[in-house]
Write an enzyme that holds these catalytic residues in place. Structure first.
Site, short mmCIF file in Angstrom:
data_model
loop_
_atom_site.label_atom_id
_atom_site.label_comp_id
_atom_site.label_asym_id
_atom_site.label_seq_id
_atom_site.Cartn_x
_atom_site.Cartn_y
_atom_site.Cartn_z
N LEU A 34 38.37 36.17 40.65
CA LEU A 34 37.72 36.69 41.87
C LEU A 34 36.86 35.62 42.55
O LEU A 34 36.13 34.88 41.89
CB LEU A 34 36.85 37.90 41.53
CG LEU A 34 37.57 39.09 40.86
CD1 LEU A 34 36.61 40.26 40.69
CD2 LEU A 34 38.80 39.54 41.63
N HIS A 38 37.52 38.13 47.56
CA HIS A 38 37.56 39.42 46.86
C HIS A 38 36.22 40.13 46.98
O HIS A 38 36.16 41.35 47.18
CB HIS A 38 37.86 39.22 45.37
CG HIS A 38 39.19 38.61 45.07
ND1 HIS A 38 39.33 37.34 44.58
CD2 HIS A 38 40.44 39.11 45.20
CE1 HIS A 38 40.61 37.08 44.41
NE2 HIS A 38 41.31 38.14 44.77
N ASP A 152 46.87 37.55 53.10
CA ASP A 152 48.24 37.94 52.76
C ASP A 152 48.75 38.91 53.83
O ASP A 152 48.95 40.10 53.57
CB ASP A 152 48.26 38.58 51.37
CG ASP A 152 47.83 37.59 50.31
OD1 ASP A 152 48.51 36.58 50.14
OD2 ASP A 152 46.78 37.81 49.68
#
Ligand code: PAF
Length: 280
Positions: A34, A38, A152
């Site tokens: 992380l 995140h 993403d």
């Protein structure tokens, strides 16, 4: 924050505690390692939800290269610190065997262009694995809202499609891409880059920025992308896989100067595959 290591532990916790939290559970699925990107998802989830479940599972079915799976960074001790500080209620750390109910396997999915172009083309089977694991995690966690990073970009489109078909009540929240102070998009894989590699990788976001500025000035999208492509091909140590304008809903490529929402890019530096994008 409590750590639950299996779906049985998670279910038992829900049975004992769920009435306290009602209908407002946020979920942040991750593969661990992380970082601040995140943390920003977890922080957003904890602002919007009463309870936040963060999962950590390095999902074997979404890796199309064995070496990438084996070298994927793992650091649970640090993940516990990051998740707790960002506001997670539960850190869920199941094994692949637990989530898949046996040997991990992903059914092929075909959502047209969003699964067959760019990441879908370069990483055959990747989205089959993502769809499979996110579907199974949604079934295990049963969240109201699920948070995904827009680095993403194509994954967000794929998850939205899967979720609209299989989990229509779960709201998919696409969150801002987070960059370091030099513009490099944060990724768990960045840890594998040397200092020199980081300098090379910074060319990716710099070129994206230049394309976005050109387009804002009214220049042609296709020409601007072409200039960036040539510039990136001349960067020593950077192997360009693709750079393209795209529509983030359809992943179709326009032949005209409209219909684009983002420029997306994938490149390798020191053998590390990096992706990035910028909104137009
Ligand atoms: O984005 C990721 O880290 C992964 O693809 C996800 C969504 C956690 C599924 O394994």
């Amino acid at each position: 924050m409590i750590i639950l290591k299996s779906t049985i532990e998670l279910n038992n916790w829900f049975i004992e505690n769920i009435n306290e939290f009602g209908e407002n559970m946020g979920f942040v699925p991750t593969m661990g390692a992380l970082h601040k990107g995140h943390a920003s998802l977890i922080e957003k989830a904890s602002r919007e939800c009463q309870i936040v479940v963060v999962s950590i599972l390095v999902n074997p079915t979404q890796f199309n290269e064995k070496a990438d799976l084996e070298s994927y960074p793992r650091d649970l001790d640090n993940d516990v610190i990051v998740a707790e500080k960002a506001g997670a209620t539960i850190l869920f750390t199941p094994t692949p065997k637990d989530i898949y109910g046996g040997t991990p396997y992903a059914e092929p999915v075909d959502y047209g262009l969003i699964t067959s172009t760019f990441e879908g083309l370069s990483r055959q089977g990747h989205f089959d694995g993502v769809v499979s694991v996110v579907d199974k995690l949604f079934l295990a966690v049963k969240p109201n809202r699920a948070y995904f990073g827009s680095k993403d970009l194509q994954q967000v489109a794929v998850v939205e499609k899967m979720s609209s078909e299989r989990h229509p009540k779960i709201k998919i929240v696409s969150c801002d891409l987070i960059r370091d102070e030099n513009g490099l998009a944060l990724s768990s894989r960045n840890i594998r880059l040397s200092d020199a590699g980081i300098l090379v990788a910074q060319n990716i976001s710099q070129e994206l920025q230049i394309v976005a500025e050109r387009v804002k000035e009214g220049r042609d999208v296709i020409d601007s992308v072409e200039i960036a492509k040539q510039n990136l091909k001349n960067v020593e140590g950077l192997e360009l896989e693709y750079i393209s304008g795209v529509n983030d809903q359809t992943f179709s490529i326009s032949t005209e100067n409209r219909g684009w929402s983002h420029i997306i890019i994938a490149a390798r530096v020191e053998g590390v595959r990096l992706i990035d994008n910028i909104e137009l």
